[in-house]
Design a protein around this motif. Structure first.
Motif, PDB file in Angstrom:
ATOM      1  N   ASP A   1      75.512  68.302  15.683  1.00 41.22           N
ATOM      2  CA  ASP A   1      74.171  68.445  14.981  1.00 41.22           C
ATOM      3  C   ASP A   1      72.826  68.308  15.889  1.00 41.22           C
ATOM      4  O   ASP A   1      71.866  68.907  15.774  1.00 41.22           O
ATOM      5  N   PHE A   2      73.131  67.672  17.111  1.00 37.61           N
ATOM      6  CA  PHE A   2      71.999  67.615  18.284  1.00 37.61           C
ATOM      7  C   PHE A   2      72.321  68.800  19.292  1.00 37.61           C
ATOM      8  O   PHE A   2      71.629  69.461  19.686  1.00 37.61           O
ATOM      9  N   SER A   3      73.535  68.820  19.918  1.00 40.34           N
ATOM     10  CA  SER A   3      73.958  69.695  20.922  1.00 40.34           C
ATOM     11  C   SER A   3      73.755  71.056  20.699  1.00 40.34           C
ATOM     12  O   SER A   3      73.392  71.975  21.487  1.00 40.34           O
ATOM     13  N   MET A   4      74.232  71.506  19.412  1.00 40.10           N
ATOM     14  CA  MET A   4      74.206  72.849  19.127  1.00 40.10           C
ATOM     15  C   MET A   4      72.793  73.468  18.741  1.00 40.10           C
ATOM     16  O   MET A   4      72.313  74.427  18.598  1.00 40.10           O
ATOM     17  N   ASN A   5      71.914  72.541  18.752  1.00 43.61           N
ATOM     18  CA  ASN A   5      70.383  72.811  18.443  1.00 43.61           C
ATOM     19  C   ASN A   5      69.738  72.739  19.755  1.00 43.61           C
ATOM     20  O   ASN A   5      68.292  72.552  19.863  1.00 43.61           O
ATOM     21  N   MET A   6      70.426  72.621  20.852  1.00 43.25           N
ATOM     22  CA  MET A   6      69.885  73.056  22.086  1.00 43.25           C
ATOM     23  C   MET A   6      70.201  74.161  22.624  1.00 43.25           C
ATOM     24  O   MET A   6      70.282  74.379  23.910  1.00 43.25           O
ATOM     25  N   GLY A   7      70.449  75.181  21.942  1.00 41.54           N
ATOM     26  CA  GLY A   7      71.358  76.697  22.129  1.00 41.54           C
ATOM     27  C   GLY A   7      70.160  77.498  22.618  1.00 41.54           C
ATOM     28  O   GLY A   7      68.963  76.885  22.573  1.00 41.54           O
ATOM     29  N   LEU A   8      70.396  78.758  22.965  1.00 41.23           N
ATOM     30  CA  LEU A   8      69.517  79.628  23.753  1.00 41.23           C
ATOM     31  C   LEU A   8      68.340  79.895  22.877  1.00 41.23           C
ATOM     32  O   LEU A   8      67.004  79.970  23.382  1.00 41.23           O
ATOM     33  N   ALA A   9      68.524  79.858  21.448  1.00 44.59           N
ATOM     34  CA  ALA A   9      67.621  80.501  20.778  1.00 44.59           C
ATOM     35  C   ALA A   9      66.490  79.448  20.498  1.00 44.59           C
ATOM     36  O   ALA A   9      65.235  79.610  20.579  1.00 44.59           O
ATOM     37  N   THR A  10      66.739  77.958  20.390  1.00 42.55           N
ATOM     38  CA  THR A  10      65.971  76.996  20.509  1.00 42.55           C
ATOM     39  C   THR A  10      65.352  76.657  21.860  1.00 42.55           C
ATOM     40  O   THR A  10      63.868  76.703  21.868  1.00 42.55           O
ATOM     41  N   GLN A  11      65.871  77.153  22.906  1.00 44.87           N
ATOM     42  CA  GLN A  11      65.287  76.878  24.293  1.00 44.87           C
ATOM     43  C   GLN A  11      64.233  78.022  24.512  1.00 44.87           C
ATOM     44  O   GLN A  11      63.177  77.521  24.921  1.00 44.87           O
ATOM     45  N   PHE A  12      64.348  79.268  23.921  1.00 41.83           N
ATOM     46  CA  PHE A  12      63.556  80.216  24.329  1.00 41.83           C
ATOM     47  C   PHE A  12      62.207  79.898  23.228  1.00 41.83           C
ATOM     48  O   PHE A  12      61.169  80.282  23.665  1.00 41.83           O
TER      49      PHE A  12
END
Length: 274
Positions: free
Chosen positions: A219-230
């Protein structure tokens, strides 16, 4: 059209909020008309790569809103290439490597631009390293979660007619760039589990693996994906403070370390009680 949309979505055990509620629906608006044209997913990959490179090239020039906006368009198209491939049966091994490799190129250019804009080259380099490790951790944790439950992590590509030379080049680039960090994070992941369960009974190991690879951390790590990063990088750039994005990566790395401690605690508690 709902069925078409569902077919285009990659099945995952958890989801990235920004992708699910912002970028994936916007990408779908692009995928529908593209599916009726000769445009292929690799064409979309190359277009959003060039767009991303153009966007980050504006950062050292002092521009803010335009590069921030273009980076979000790049993210929409980055989702569209995969959705187009799945919706139209064009997934391929070459396409997967191409997309990942081109993301690396744009990410590298982003931190070069942050270094040039801020003059803080060491900070930009550390941000580049952290983003790579965060992305690999997200990938490896999800893969391990699926393996611990006997699930397939990635479906077999629908197209099997990859050009051998192109595929070899894509794989070679990936193995040089991502191979070492993939092995590092996977070894850390597996090594910590083995250290914690060294004294465990054989009948405890399967369930202990599922506890260790709890979906709560995804729930946390997948919300550090590239979409969120950009999205996060775009906000910092729009505010005229690109270097703030590097500081945000420090925070994310700290959160991942806390999550590692949390799942180790869960596993130890399970072993004590079982």
């Amino acid at each position: 059209m709902d069925g078409f949309y569902q077919k285009s979505v990659k099945p995952r055990p958890r989801f990235e909020w920004s992708s699910k509620y912002i970028f994936r629906p916007l990408a779908h608006l692009v995928v529908v008309p593209l599916s009726r044209t000769p445009v292929t997913p690799p064409m979309v990959v190359m277009f959003h790569t060039l767009l991303g490179l153009y966007a980050v090239a504006l950062i050292p020039q002092g521009q803010t809103l335009l590069p921030a906006f273009l980076m979000q368009i790049k993210t929409v198209l980055d989702g569209a290439d995969g959705q187009l491939a799945r919706a139209t049966g064009q997934t391929s091994e070459t396409g997967r490597y191409l997309d990942t490799n081109m993301d690396f190129v744009v990410n590298t250019a982003l931190f070069l631009a942050i270094g040039a804009q801020s003059g803080q080259w060491l900070q930009a380099f550390l941000g580049w390293v952290l983003l790579a490790l965060i992305g690999t951790t997200d990938f490896q944790w999800e893969a391990a979660h699926q393996r611990s439950r006997g699930n397939t992590f990635r479906a077999t590509p629908e197209q099997q007619n990859d050009n051998p030379l192109v595929l070899a080049l894509m794989k070679g680039f990936y193995n040089v760039v991502f191979g070492p960090q993939d092995r590092l994070i996977r070894a850390w992941n597996d090594g910590r589990f083995q250290a914690i369960t060294r004294q465990a009974r054989p009948d405890q190991l399967q369930e202990a693996s599922q506890v260790y690879h709890t979906p709560r951390i995804l729930d946390f790590s997948m919300n550090m994906g590239l979409a969120t990063q950009f999205l996060l990088a775009g906000v910092c750039i729009a505010l005229g403070r690109p270097l703030w994005y590097v500081y945000a990566l420090y925070v994310q790395a700290g959160v991942l370390l806390l999550l590692q401690g949390y799942r180790e605690h869960l596993t130890r508690e399970f072993l004590k009680k079982s």
